[in-house]
Write a protein that holds these residues in place. Structure first.
Motif, PDB file in Angstrom:
ATOM      1  N   GLY A  46       0.791  -1.028  -0.002  1.00  0.00           N
ATOM      2  CA  GLY A  46       0.058   0.012  -0.094  1.00  0.00           C
ATOM      3  C   GLY A  46       0.845   1.179  -0.018  1.00  0.00           C
ATOM      4  N   GLY A  47       1.874   1.115   0.844  1.00  0.00           N
ATOM      5  CA  GLY A  47       2.745   2.405   0.749  1.00  0.00           C
ATOM      6  C   GLY A  47       3.490   2.684  -0.523  1.00  0.00           C
ATOM      7  N   PHE A  48       3.942   1.579  -1.154  1.00  0.00           N
ATOM      8  CA  PHE A  48       4.540   1.590  -2.521  1.00  0.00           C
ATOM      9  C   PHE A  48       3.543   2.167  -3.474  1.00  0.00           C
ATOM     10  N   ASN A  49       2.534   1.885  -3.417  1.00  0.00           N
ATOM     11  CA  ASN A  49       1.478   2.119  -4.377  1.00  0.00           C
ATOM     12  C   ASN A  49       1.177   3.601  -4.087  1.00  0.00           C
ATOM     13  N   TRP A  50       0.873   4.065  -2.875  1.00  0.00           N
ATOM     14  CA  TRP A  50       0.481   5.287  -2.529  1.00  0.00           C
ATOM     15  C   TRP A  50       1.552   6.306  -2.989  1.00  0.00           C
ATOM     16  N   ALA A  51       2.842   5.897  -2.766  1.00  0.00           N
ATOM     17  CA  ALA A  51       4.088   6.668  -3.333  1.00  0.00           C
ATOM     18  C   ALA A  51       4.010   7.120  -4.660  1.00  0.00           C
ATOM     19  N   MET A  52       3.695   5.671  -5.512  1.00  0.00           N
ATOM     20  CA  MET A  52       3.733   5.965  -6.816  1.00  0.00           C
ATOM     21  C   MET A  52       2.793   6.929  -7.318  1.00  0.00           C
ATOM     22  N   GLU A  53       1.480   6.850  -6.541  1.00  0.00           N
ATOM     23  CA  GLU A  53       0.477   7.605  -7.298  1.00  0.00           C
ATOM     24  C   GLU A  53       0.422   8.970  -6.718  1.00  0.00           C
ATOM     25  N   MET A  54       1.337   9.262  -5.525  1.00  0.00           N
ATOM     26  CA  MET A  54       1.604  10.898  -5.312  1.00  0.00           C
ATOM     27  C   MET A  54       2.476  11.539  -6.230  1.00  0.00           C
ATOM     28  N   THR A  55       3.078  10.494  -6.858  1.00  0.00           N
ATOM     29  CA  THR A  55       4.170  11.116  -7.899  1.00  0.00           C
ATOM     30  C   THR A  55       3.330  11.312  -9.249  1.00  0.00           C
ATOM     31  N   ASN A  56       2.285  10.570  -9.248  1.00  0.00           N
ATOM     32  CA  ASN A  56       1.489  10.877 -10.520  1.00  0.00           C
ATOM     33  C   ASN A  56       0.504  12.177 -10.670  1.00  0.00           C
ATOM     34  N   ARG A  57       0.555  12.935  -9.735  1.00  0.00           N
ATOM     35  CA  ARG A  57      -0.350  14.098  -9.711  1.00  0.00           C
ATOM     36  C   ARG A  57       0.387  15.288 -10.281  1.00  0.00           C
ATOM     37  N   GLU A  58      -0.516  15.953 -10.805  1.00  0.00           N
ATOM     38  CA  GLU A  58      -0.035  17.415 -11.802  1.00  0.00           C
ATOM     39  C   GLU A  58       0.843  18.336 -10.883  1.00  0.00           C
ATOM     40  N   GLU A  59       0.406  18.242  -9.672  1.00  0.00           N
ATOM     41  CA  GLU A  59       1.199  19.280  -8.667  1.00  0.00           C
ATOM     42  C   GLU A  59       2.701  18.993  -8.467  1.00  0.00           C
ATOM     43  N   PHE A  60       2.793  17.420  -8.488  1.00  0.00           N
ATOM     44  CA  PHE A  60       4.183  16.806  -8.278  1.00  0.00           C
ATOM     45  C   PHE A  60       5.001  16.993  -9.662  1.00  0.00           C
ATOM     46  N   CYS A  61       4.262  16.750 -10.929  1.00  0.00           N
ATOM     47  CA  CYS A  61       5.017  17.206 -12.210  1.00  0.00           C
ATOM     48  C   CYS A  61       5.634  18.767 -12.334  1.00  0.00           C
ATOM     49  N   VAL A  62       4.764  19.496 -11.764  1.00  0.00           N
ATOM     50  CA  VAL A  62       5.384  20.875 -11.887  1.00  0.00           C
ATOM     51  C   VAL A  62       6.085  21.491 -10.872  1.00  0.00           C
ATOM     52  N   SER A  63       6.408  20.703  -9.803  1.00  0.00           N
ATOM     53  CA  SER A  63       6.986  21.212  -8.542  1.00  0.00           C
ATOM     54  C   SER A  63       8.363  21.816  -8.605  1.00  0.00           C
ATOM     55  N   CYS A  64       8.982  21.430  -9.931  1.00  0.00           N
ATOM     56  CA  CYS A  64      10.509  21.779 -10.159  1.00  0.00           C
ATOM     57  C   CYS A  64      10.272  22.972 -11.145  1.00  0.00           C
ATOM     58  N   HIS A  65      10.936  24.032 -11.068  1.00  0.00           N
ATOM     59  CA  HIS A  65      10.817  25.124 -11.872  1.00  0.00           C
ATOM     60  C   HIS A  65      11.131  24.924 -13.545  1.00  0.00           C
ATOM     61  N   GLU A  66      12.020  23.833 -13.721  1.00  0.00           N
ATOM     62  CA  GLU A  66      12.079  23.489 -15.107  1.00  0.00           C
ATOM     63  C   GLU A  66      10.902  22.972 -15.848  1.00  0.00           C
ATOM     64  N   MET A  67       9.960  22.295 -15.260  1.00  0.00           N
ATOM     65  CA  MET A  67       8.854  22.012 -15.832  1.00  0.00           C
ATOM     66  C   MET A  67       7.775  23.254 -15.752  1.00  0.00           C
ATOM     67  N   LYS A  68       7.508  23.594 -14.615  1.00  0.00           N
ATOM     68  CA  LYS A  68       6.507  24.791 -14.474  1.00  0.00           C
ATOM     69  C   LYS A  68       6.978  25.985 -15.447  1.00  0.00           C
ATOM     70  N   ASN A  69       7.948  26.470 -15.780  1.00  0.00           N
ATOM     71  CA  ASN A  69       8.289  27.722 -16.416  1.00  0.00           C
ATOM     72  C   ASN A  69       8.360  27.199 -17.947  1.00  0.00           C
ATOM     73  N   ASN A  70       8.336  25.902 -18.324  1.00  0.00           N
ATOM     74  CA  ASN A  70       8.616  25.406 -19.508  1.00  0.00           C
ATOM     75  C   ASN A  70       7.515  24.829 -20.106  1.00  0.00           C
ATOM     76  N   VAL A  71       7.397  23.444 -20.194  1.00  0.00           N
ATOM     77  CA  VAL A  71       6.286  22.775 -20.919  1.00  0.00           C
ATOM     78  C   VAL A  71       5.185  23.134 -20.059  1.00  0.00           C
ATOM     79  N   TYR A  72       4.926  23.244 -18.529  1.00  0.00           N
ATOM     80  CA  TYR A  72       3.695  23.603 -18.111  1.00  0.00           C
ATOM     81  C   TYR A  72       3.061  24.973 -18.752  1.00  0.00           C
TER      82      TYR A  72
END
Length: 212
Positions: A46-72
Motif C-alpha cells: 500500500g505504501g509503495f502504491n501510495w508513493a507512486m500515485e503521489m508522483t502521478n499528480r500534476e502538482e508533483f509534475c510541476v513542482s520543479c521550475h524546469e517543468m513549471k516555467n517551460n512545458v507547463y
C-alpha cells in the motif's frame, strides 16, 4: 581437519541453517508469524502504491521550475487544459501509463530525469531550448513505440463519430485508420511548442520506423 572432512560437513551445516530459518518460533505461533507477514506485506504494498500515485499528480509534475516555467507554461491554455467540455488531460494522463507494469517501467525511466534535474541540465530557458529537439524526439519515439497508448485512453478511431467532424479532420482520421497511423504521427505540438527543426526530426523518425 582435512579438506574432505570440511566438505563433507558443509551440506549438513547448510541443512541445519535452512531448518532453523524455517522452523516456527518457540515464542510465537506459526499463524501469528504468518499474520504479521501478511500485514507487513499489505502495508509495504500500500505504501509503495501510495508513493507512486503521489508522483502521478500534476502538482508533483510541476513542482520543479524546469517543468513549471517551460512545458507547463506552454500547456496552460491549450486544448488539453481548457476546452468547451471541461475535460482536462493533465501531465500524468499523457505521460504516465495506467497499466501497472508499464507505469513501473516509466517510473524507473524517470529516475534519469531526476538525475538531470540534480545536475541542472535544463535549469535555464536557454538550456531547455537547446535540449528541446532531443527531448521532443524521445517523447515522439516512445509514443510511436506504444501506438500512442496514453492518447488512446481518451481518443480512439473505433469510437470516433466522424460524421460530427469537419471534413478535413474526418478525411485525415479515416485515412490514418486505414494506414495504421498513430496519434503522434499528426498531433505533434498540441500541448507544447514544436522544437526547432521539427519537420526534419519528424521525417527522420518516420524513416527510422519505416525500416522496422
Amino acid at each position: 581437519m582435512t579438506t574432505e572432512t570440511i566438505a563433507g560437513r558443509r551440506p549438513g551445516a547448510l541443512r541445519r541453517l535452512w531448518t532453523t530459518l524455517w522452523r516456527p518460533s518457540a515464542r510465537y505461533s506459526l499463524a501469528g508469524l504468518l499474520l504479521v507477514g501478511v500485514v507487513a506485506g499489505v502495508v509495504f504494498w500500500g505504501g509503495f502504491n501510495w508513493a507512486m500515485e503521489m508522483t502521478n499528480r500534476e502538482e508533483f509534475c510541476v513542482s520543479c521550475h524546469e517543468m513549471k516555467n517551460n512545458v507547463y507554461a506552454e500547456y496552460t491554455g491549450s486544448i488539453h487544459d481548457s476546452n468547451r467540455t471541461g475535460v482536462r488531460a493533465t501531465c500524468p494522463d499523457c505521460h504516465v501509463p495506467k497499466e501497472w507494469i508499464h507505469k513501473v517501467v516509466r517510473k524507473i525511466q524517470a529516475s534519469n530525469e531526476v538525475l538531470h534535474w540534480a545536475l541542472g541540465s535544463i535549469n535555464t530557458r536557454e538550456k531547455f531550448e537547446e535540449q528541446r529537439p532531443r527531448l521532443a524526439n524521445n517523447v515522439w519515439t516512445a509514443m510511436k513505440n506504444t501506438d500512442s497508448r496514453e492518447c488512446r485512453n481518451c481518443h480512439n478511431f473505433q469510437t470516433m463519430d466522424v460524421t460530427q467532424q469537419r471534413s478535413r479532420a474526418r478525411d485525415r482520421h479515416l485515412n490514418g485508420a486505414l494506414q495504421g497511423q498513430t496519434c503522434i504521427d499528426c498531433h505533434k505540438g498540441i500541448a507544447h511548442q514544436l522544437p526547432a527543426g521539427a519537420l526534419q526530426a519528424e521525417q527522420k523518425l518516420n524513416e527510422t520506423f519505416a525500416k522496422h
